[in-house]
Design a protein around this motif. Sequence first.
Motif, mmCIF file in Angstrom:
data_model
loop_
_atom_site.group_PDB
_atom_site.id
_atom_site.type_symbol
_atom_site.label_atom_id
_atom_site.label_comp_id
_atom_site.label_asym_id
_atom_site.label_seq_id
_atom_site.Cartn_x
_atom_site.Cartn_y
_atom_site.Cartn_z
ATOM 1 N N ASP A 56 2.500 -1.606 -12.260
ATOM 2 C CA ASP A 56 1.475 -1.841 -11.240
ATOM 3 C C ASP A 56 1.039 -3.296 -11.271
ATOM 4 N N PHE A 57 0.715 -3.843 -10.096
ATOM 5 C CA PHE A 57 0.297 -5.229 -9.969
ATOM 6 C C PHE A 57 -0.810 -5.348 -8.936
ATOM 7 N N VAL A 58 -1.501 -6.488 -8.931
ATOM 8 C CA VAL A 58 -2.417 -6.810 -7.843
ATOM 9 C C VAL A 58 -1.586 -7.456 -6.745
ATOM 10 N N ALA A 59 -2.088 -7.424 -5.518
ATOM 11 C CA ALA A 59 -1.308 -7.856 -4.353
ATOM 12 C C ALA A 59 -0.751 -9.273 -4.501
ATOM 13 N N HIS A 60 -1.542 -10.209 -5.040
ATOM 14 C CA HIS A 60 -1.052 -11.598 -5.087
ATOM 15 C C HIS A 60 0.058 -11.797 -6.127
ATOM 16 N N ASP A 61 0.315 -10.799 -6.971
ATOM 17 C CA ASP A 61 1.419 -10.882 -7.938
ATOM 18 C C ASP A 61 2.666 -10.141 -7.452
ATOM 19 N N LEU A 62 2.644 -9.693 -6.209
ATOM 20 C CA LEU A 62 3.775 -8.933 -5.674
ATOM 21 C C LEU A 62 4.488 -9.695 -4.573
ATOM 22 N N THR A 63 5.709 -9.300 -4.349
ATOM 23 C CA THR A 63 6.507 -9.782 -3.230
ATOM 24 C C THR A 63 7.235 -8.565 -2.687
ATOM 25 N N LEU A 101 0.830 -1.203 0.000
ATOM 26 C CA LEU A 101 0.000 0.000 0.000
ATOM 27 C C LEU A 101 0.870 1.262 0.000
ATOM 28 N N ARG A 102 1.933 1.276 0.802
ATOM 29 C CA ARG A 102 2.856 2.423 0.810
ATOM 30 C C ARG A 102 3.393 2.678 -0.598
ATOM 31 N N ASP A 103 3.751 1.580 -1.299
ATOM 32 C CA ASP A 103 4.339 1.688 -2.629
ATOM 33 C C ASP A 103 3.294 1.685 -3.743
ATOM 34 N N SER A 104 2.026 1.845 -3.385
ATOM 35 C CA SER A 104 0.908 1.930 -4.338
ATOM 36 C C SER A 104 0.828 0.730 -5.281
ATOM 37 N N PHE A 105 1.164 -0.457 -4.756
ATOM 38 C CA PHE A 105 1.070 -1.710 -5.514
ATOM 39 C C PHE A 105 1.888 -1.665 -6.801
ATOM 40 N N ALA A 106 3.003 -0.926 -6.764
ATOM 41 C CA ALA A 106 3.885 -0.807 -7.923
ATOM 42 C C ALA A 106 5.263 -1.368 -7.562
ATOM 43 N N CYS A 107 5.833 -2.136 -8.476
ATOM 44 C CA CYS A 107 7.197 -2.635 -8.297
ATOM 45 C C CYS A 107 8.131 -1.434 -8.254
ATOM 46 N N GLN A 108 8.971 -1.394 -7.246
ATOM 47 C CA GLN A 108 9.868 -0.252 -7.085
ATOM 48 C C GLN A 108 11.117 -0.345 -7.951
ATOM 49 N N ARG A 168 12.404 0.641 6.448
ATOM 50 C CA ARG A 168 13.462 1.387 5.766
ATOM 51 C C ARG A 168 14.381 0.521 4.904
ATOM 52 N N ASN A 169 14.049 -0.791 4.805
ATOM 53 C CA ASN A 169 14.889 -1.663 3.976
ATOM 54 C C ASN A 169 14.090 -2.563 3.050
ATOM 55 N N VAL A 170 12.779 -2.443 3.051
ATOM 56 C CA VAL A 170 11.930 -3.332 2.257
ATOM 57 C C VAL A 170 11.119 -2.513 1.258
ATOM 58 N N VAL A 171 11.109 -2.955 0.005
ATOM 59 C CA VAL A 171 10.293 -2.316 -1.033
ATOM 60 C C VAL A 171 9.447 -3.375 -1.738
ATOM 61 N N THR A 172 8.383 -2.913 -2.365
ATOM 62 C CA THR A 172 7.529 -3.775 -3.175
ATOM 63 C C THR A 172 8.266 -4.131 -4.456
ATOM 64 N N ALA A 173 8.180 -5.408 -4.836
ATOM 65 C CA ALA A 173 8.835 -5.853 -6.077
ATOM 66 C C ALA A 173 7.974 -6.912 -6.755
ATOM 67 N N CYS A 174 8.028 -6.929 -8.072
ATOM 68 C CA CYS A 174 7.398 -8.027 -8.806
ATOM 69 C C CYS A 174 8.376 -9.209 -8.775
ATOM 70 N N SER A 175 7.883 -10.387 -9.010
ATOM 71 C CA SER A 175 8.742 -11.579 -8.946
ATOM 72 C C SER A 175 9.905 -11.526 -9.933
ATOM 73 N N PRO A 176 9.672 -11.128 -11.209
ATOM 74 C CA PRO A 176 10.809 -11.082 -12.138
ATOM 75 C C PRO A 176 11.928 -10.141 -11.669
ATOM 76 N N CYS A 177 11.573 -8.950 -11.193
ATOM 77 C CA CYS A 177 12.605 -8.015 -10.728
ATOM 78 C C CYS A 177 13.297 -8.557 -9.473
ATOM 79 N N ASN A 178 12.518 -9.162 -8.589
ATOM 80 C CA ASN A 178 13.112 -9.702 -7.368
ATOM 81 C C ASN A 178 14.114 -10.803 -7.710
#
Length: 187
Positions: free
Chosen positions: A98-105, A86-93, A121-131
């Motif tokens: 943009d993704f839906v919650a179940h497609d994010l890590t 939610l902080r990252d607006s469901f977007a891979c950083q 301060r050390n965790v960001v939203t990422a999609c699986s491919p980028c992660n």
Amino acid sequence: MLPAPEACPALVLNADFRPLSYFPLSLWSWQDAIKAVFLDRVSVVAEYDRPIRSPSLTMKLPSVIALKEYVPADRRPAFTRFNVFLRDSFACQYCGDDFVAHDLTFDHVVPRSKGGRTTWRNVVTACSPCNLIKGNRLPHQAHMHPLRMPYEPSAMELQENGRAFPPNYLHESWRDYLYWDTELDPV
């Protein structure tokens, strides 16, 4: 045909007539709403056309209720996976998509194996491919830097971000209480 009572949740407003929460939207079941009405803990602001009956009473189900006593919002939001999204607006950083919650890590900017901690301060939203591409490397090693550095958001910021993601179901009686900042149509 009238909707089943289960299909008639009540939007819960704080005593200042703002929703207790935008995301997830503060909703109570029809049973909890009726109980709160009879315990005089809430005021009914709007109703469904759906009546319910007991042997001695008929009443319409509440669609919007307001607490009679103000409940202050938590000052510090809980550190949860969902709140990070939610902080990252469901977007891979990393890629910005943009993704839906179940497609994010989430990704540790500084990997745990390199001393990074699981904190705001050390965790960001990422999609699986980028992660997977970043893997167990530091941003400069992977040539992947977050679009926005991680930070601890305020509870108010998360509420504001939540307003941008309306739920799948919105009863028309809720709209006046959910979109206070939308421009009104001239009459």
